[in-house]
Design a protein around this motif. Structure first.
Motif, PDB file in Angstrom:
ATOM      1  N   SER A  36       9.735  -1.224   0.566  1.00  0.00           N
ATOM      2  CA  SER A  36       9.207  -2.560   0.873  1.00  0.00           C
ATOM      3  C   SER A  36       9.574  -3.575  -0.209  1.00  0.00           C
ATOM      4  CB  SER A  36       7.682  -2.496   1.030  1.00  0.00           C
ATOM      5  OG  SER A  36       7.323  -1.597   2.064  1.00  0.00           O
ATOM      6  N   ARG A  43       4.152  -4.021   2.718  1.00  0.00           N
ATOM      7  CA  ARG A  43       4.039  -2.708   3.352  1.00  0.00           C
ATOM      8  C   ARG A  43       3.605  -2.823   4.809  1.00  0.00           C
ATOM      9  NH1 ARG A  43       0.897   1.481  -0.428  1.00  0.00           N
ATOM     10  NH2 ARG A  43       1.302   2.729   1.415  1.00  0.00           N
ATOM     11  N   PHE A  46       6.570  -3.171   6.938  1.00  0.00           N
ATOM     12  CA  PHE A  46       7.245  -1.878   7.114  1.00  0.00           C
ATOM     13  C   PHE A  46       6.544  -1.077   8.206  1.00  0.00           C
ATOM     14  CE2 PHE A  46       7.676   2.640   6.548  1.00  0.00           C
ATOM     15  CZ  PHE A  46       9.022   2.821   6.269  1.00  0.00           C
TER      16      PHE A  46
END
Length: 198
Positions: A36, A43, A46
């Motif tokens: 990330s 995150r 992601f």
């Protein structure tokens, strides 16, 4: 449309960063946080696209396998009019072109060992294609299908893997020619030709 383009751009960035990390460190040591940060996303972004790094790896493999599968499917439509040797050459030519255009990816995947399922997926592709040639007794040329596909698939994948990892990689056209020569003429006749030249 703008959102789709943004998502594709994010996915490309994630995959690029992940591939770079795989070349430098163990898969098991790579974290989603690392990916990330290097992809310049949080995150949450992601996890919007992938469940975890295993899902990311599988997604990357499946993309390449799907490309090859689609080509094989097109070739299978011509199986009634084209000789098997021509179909094999067409598929091998496409496969090598595909690998050459994504050499960084394939080199990295083949170096991952058991972490990557790419070899198994390629094996399954070949097995499925060859199965279309079997007869009612589940054989090809009197050889049980599982043995026939095991030999051809194993040899084919090993041949391609050697080319990928060869520091002195030969020309793509020569590679396909050599493969077809071995497949069409067989290893023993080629060896005998060298031992007992006319």
């Amino acid at each position: 449309m703008v959102q789709d383009r943004r998502n594709r751009k994010t996915q490309i960035a994630i995959k690029s960063v992940f591939l770079d990390l795989l070349k430098k460190q163990s898969f098991h040591d790579i974290t989603v946080q690392q990916i990330s940060e290097l992809a310049d996303i949080n995150r949450g972004t992601f996890y919007f696209h992938y469940v975890d790094k295993y899902d990311l790896l599988e997604n990357m493999e499946n993309e390449k396998i799907e490309d090859i599968q689609n080509f094989i499917n097109e070739q299978s439509k011509n199986s009634d009019t084209e000789a098997p040797r021509d179909v094999v050459r067409n598929i091998m030519t496409y496969l090598i072109e595909n690998i050459d255009q994504n050499l960084d990816f394939y080199t990295t995947m083949f170096n991952l060992g058991q972490v990557s399922m790419l070899q198994e997926k390629l094996y399954k592709l070949i097995f499925t294609h060859l199965s279309s040639y079997k007869n009612m007794n589940d054989t090809i040329g009197d050889v049980p299908l599982s043995y026939f596909t095991s030999y051809v698939s194993g040899a084919g994948i090993s041949f391609v893997k050697h080319w990928i990892q060869d520091a002195n990689r030969i020309n793509k056209t020569y590679l396909v020619d050599h493969f077809c020569n071995i497949v069409n003429n067989g290893p023993v006749p080629l060896m005998e030709k060298e031992q007992f030249p006319k």
